[in-house]
Design an enzyme around this catalytic site. Structure first.
Site, PDB file in Angstrom:
ATOM      1  CG  ASN A 114      35.411  32.941  10.402  1.00  0.00           C
ATOM      2  OD1 ASN A 114      35.304  32.555  11.688  1.00  0.00           O
ATOM      3  ND2 ASN A 114      36.540  33.541  10.113  1.00  0.00           N
ATOM      4  CG  HIS A 117      40.604  32.316  16.710  1.00  0.00           C
ATOM      5  ND1 HIS A 117      40.883  33.604  16.257  1.00  0.00           N
ATOM      6  CD2 HIS A 117      41.522  31.981  17.622  1.00  0.00           C
ATOM      7  CE1 HIS A 117      41.931  33.954  16.736  1.00  0.00           C
ATOM      8  NE2 HIS A 117      42.383  33.015  17.552  1.00  0.00           N
ATOM      9  CD  GLU A 128      44.529  34.135  20.322  1.00  0.00           C
ATOM     10  OE1 GLU A 128      44.435  35.054  19.805  1.00  0.00           O
ATOM     11  OE2 GLU A 128      44.850  32.854  19.650  1.00  0.00           O
TER      12      GLU A 128
HETATM   13  P1  CMP Z   1      38.711  35.200  13.585  1.00  0.00           P
HETATM   14  O1  CMP Z   1      39.902  34.407  13.128  1.00  0.00           O
HETATM   15  O2  CMP Z   1      38.494  34.520  14.812  1.00  0.00           O
HETATM   16  O3  CMP Z   1      39.395  36.693  14.234  1.00  0.00           O
HETATM   17  C1  CMP Z   1      38.385  37.800  14.422  1.00  0.00           C
HETATM   18  C2  CMP Z   1      37.152  37.509  13.858  1.00  0.00           C
HETATM   19  O4  CMP Z   1      36.318  38.557  13.502  1.00  0.00           O
HETATM   20  C3  CMP Z   1      37.190  36.925  12.467  1.00  0.00           C
HETATM   21  O5  CMP Z   1      37.834  35.524  12.774  1.00  0.00           O
HETATM   22  C4  CMP Z   1      35.811  36.653  12.195  1.00  0.00           C
HETATM   23  O6  CMP Z   1      35.042  35.764  12.712  1.00  0.00           O
HETATM   24  C5  CMP Z   1      35.356  38.123  12.488  1.00  0.00           C
HETATM   25  N1  CMP Z   1      35.364  39.284  11.460  1.00  0.00           N
HETATM   26  C6  CMP Z   1      36.326  39.678  10.990  1.00  0.00           C
HETATM   27  N2  CMP Z   1      35.793  40.490   9.672  1.00  0.00           N
HETATM   28  C7  CMP Z   1      34.495  40.323  10.052  1.00  0.00           C
HETATM   29  C8  CMP Z   1      33.395  41.264   9.248  1.00  0.00           C
HETATM   30  N3  CMP Z   1      33.839  41.990   8.396  1.00  0.00           N
HETATM   31  N4  CMP Z   1      32.341  41.008   9.848  1.00  0.00           N
HETATM   32  C9  CMP Z   1      31.903  40.255  10.764  1.00  0.00           C
HETATM   33  N5  CMP Z   1      32.793  39.419  11.397  1.00  0.00           N
HETATM   34  C10 CMP Z   1      33.948  39.623  11.032  1.00  0.00           C
END
Ligand code: CMP
Length: 140
Positions: A114, A117, A128
């Site tokens: 995605n 972060h 962090e």
């Molecule tokens: P981030 O904001 O970096 O914090 C935790 C991360 O876990 C999130 O963004 C996603 O990249 C990952 N994440 C959250 N939910 C899922 C999921 N259902 N499947 C895979 N990765 C996930």
């Protein structure tokens, strides 16, 4: 409103597709200043320590492998209400649920891949930032 700092990562799916500049343009257009930035390549163990809070989640292993799969850009962003503002600029974790114009709506591939972060609270932002940056690297 107080000036705050937040921590950001431009993730492997975005660095692979050469999106660092496009993401930084959105950050700066929102009025956030990039006050520290470096490109690093984490090991799975380093990613695992960063995401330790998600250790029990089913996606933890996949998340650590992904974050170590290519270089990332770690950043400190500064501005008024920076933590909440950056979360708005990023959009929802799942790009399908993110608002139009957000980084994740435009660039993210999936919930896991995605693109970015951002810290979720002042305490996590401080932790962090300290995980990746020495005080001497934070020049404002
Ligand atoms: P981030 O904001 O970096 O914090 C935790 C991360 O876990 C999130 O963004 C996603 O990249 C990952 N994440 C959250 N939910 C899922 C999921 N259902 N499947 C895979 N990765 C996930």
């Amino acid at each position: 409103m107080a000036i705050q700092r937040t921590f950001s990562i431009i993730k492997p799916d975005a660095t692979r597709r050469n999106l660092t500049g496009a993401i930084n343009a959105k950050i700066e257009a929102a009025g956030l200043r990039i006050v520290a930035q470096k490109r690093i390549h984490m090991t799975p163990a380093q990613a695992g320590q960063f995401y330790a809070v998600h250790k029990e989640r089913p996606f933890y292993g996949e998340l650590c492998e992904f974050m170590a799969s290519a270089p990332v850009v770690v950043q400190v962003l500064e501005g008024e209400n920076a933590i909440a503002k950056y979360r708005e600029v990023m959009g929802a974790t799942d790009p399908a649920a993110a608002d139009a114009g957000t980084i994740r709506k435009e660039f993210a591939l999936s919930k896991g891949e995605n693109s970015v972060h951002g810290s979720d609270a002042p305490e996590t932002a401080a932790e962090e930032i300290a995980y990746f940056f020495a005080g001497i690297e934070l020049v404002g």
